[in-house]
Enzyme design. Structure first.
Site, PDB file in Angstrom:
ATOM      1  N   CYS A   6       0.827  -1.203   0.000  1.00  0.00           N
ATOM      2  CA  CYS A   6       0.000   0.000   0.000  1.00  0.00           C
ATOM      3  C   CYS A   6       0.864   1.258   0.000  1.00  0.00           C
ATOM      4  CB  CYS A   6      -0.938  -0.004   1.207  1.00  0.00           C
ATOM      5  SG  CYS A   6      -2.332   1.137   1.018  1.00  0.00           S
ATOM      6  N   ASP A 120      -7.033  -3.716  10.979  1.00  0.00           N
ATOM      7  CA  ASP A 120      -5.897  -2.863  11.297  1.00  0.00           C
ATOM      8  C   ASP A 120      -6.005  -2.443  12.762  1.00  0.00           C
ATOM      9  OD1 ASP A 120      -3.663  -1.233  11.009  1.00  0.00           O
ATOM     10  OD2 ASP A 120      -4.556   0.067   9.483  1.00  0.00           O
TER      11      ASP A 120
END
Length: 194
Positions: A6, A120
């Site tokens: 990412c 997350d």
């Protein structure tokens, strides 16, 4: 094990990640992030990529109309929803999406348990904080639809294999600086995750 790199901001980093074995690339369409890339600049990268790579656009607190438009304009193939969504927003989306759970406690990791999702660690800021979630929360949990994010790097990734995560999502753990990937770290991360 599927791997998403990412915070891609350049074609060089994108192709390095793909050549190292990444299955997906993340493009941050959140202007407050140090890894922000405009949909136009993302399109310039995405248009040069080989087939069979997922192109993920990360959004924070955006409307369905904005998500639909920016995914279409950039060539992104999946919207990553890094915020609490409503059913109205989900219904209005015209693009595939994945939700993110920002877990504050063990019970949060089973939110959306019947869906593929990113889990997350919770932090006040959105995305890229490099904070690691309490891995013990996943003991005895079916992790086959979880993509784990947060605080991952080539040193700790091998220890995660036993949990059976669907995938891993890394950004700061493979960087030289915000938005600039370290080719050696990317290669080591993917090799150690497999």
């Amino acid at each position: 094990m599927r791997i998403k790199i990412c915070g891609i901001t350049s074609y060089k980093d994108a192709i390095t990640a793909i050549n190292a074995g990444a299955n997906a690339l993340g493009f941050v369409f959140y202007e407050k992030s140090p890894r922000y890339i405009s949909p136009k600049d993302a399109k310039n990268i995405i248009s040069q990529l080989p087939p069979f790579i997922e192109k993920v656009a990360l959004f924070v607190n955006e409307s369905a109309a904005t998500i639909n438009t920016q995914c279409k304009d950039s060539g992104a193939t999946l919207a990553q929803l890094h915020f609490d969504t409503t059913q109205d927003l989900i219904t209005a989306l015209e693009v595939p999406y994945i939700k993110v759970t920002r877990a504050k406690s063990a019970k949060d990791i089973i939110d959306f348990k019947n869906e593929y999702r990113i889990v997350d660690a919770y932090c006040e800021a959105f995305g890229g904080a490099g904070k690691r979630i309490n891995i013990e929360w996943f003991e005895g949990i079916d992790c086959s639809k979880i993509i784990l994010a947060g605080g991952l790097d080539s040193e700790n990734v091998a220890s995660l294999k036993k949990y059976g995560f669907y995938g891993l999502d890394v950004s700061s753990g493979v960087e030289i600086s915000h938005g600039i990937k370290d080719p050696a770290k990317v290669k080591d991360f993917i090799k150690n995750a497999q």
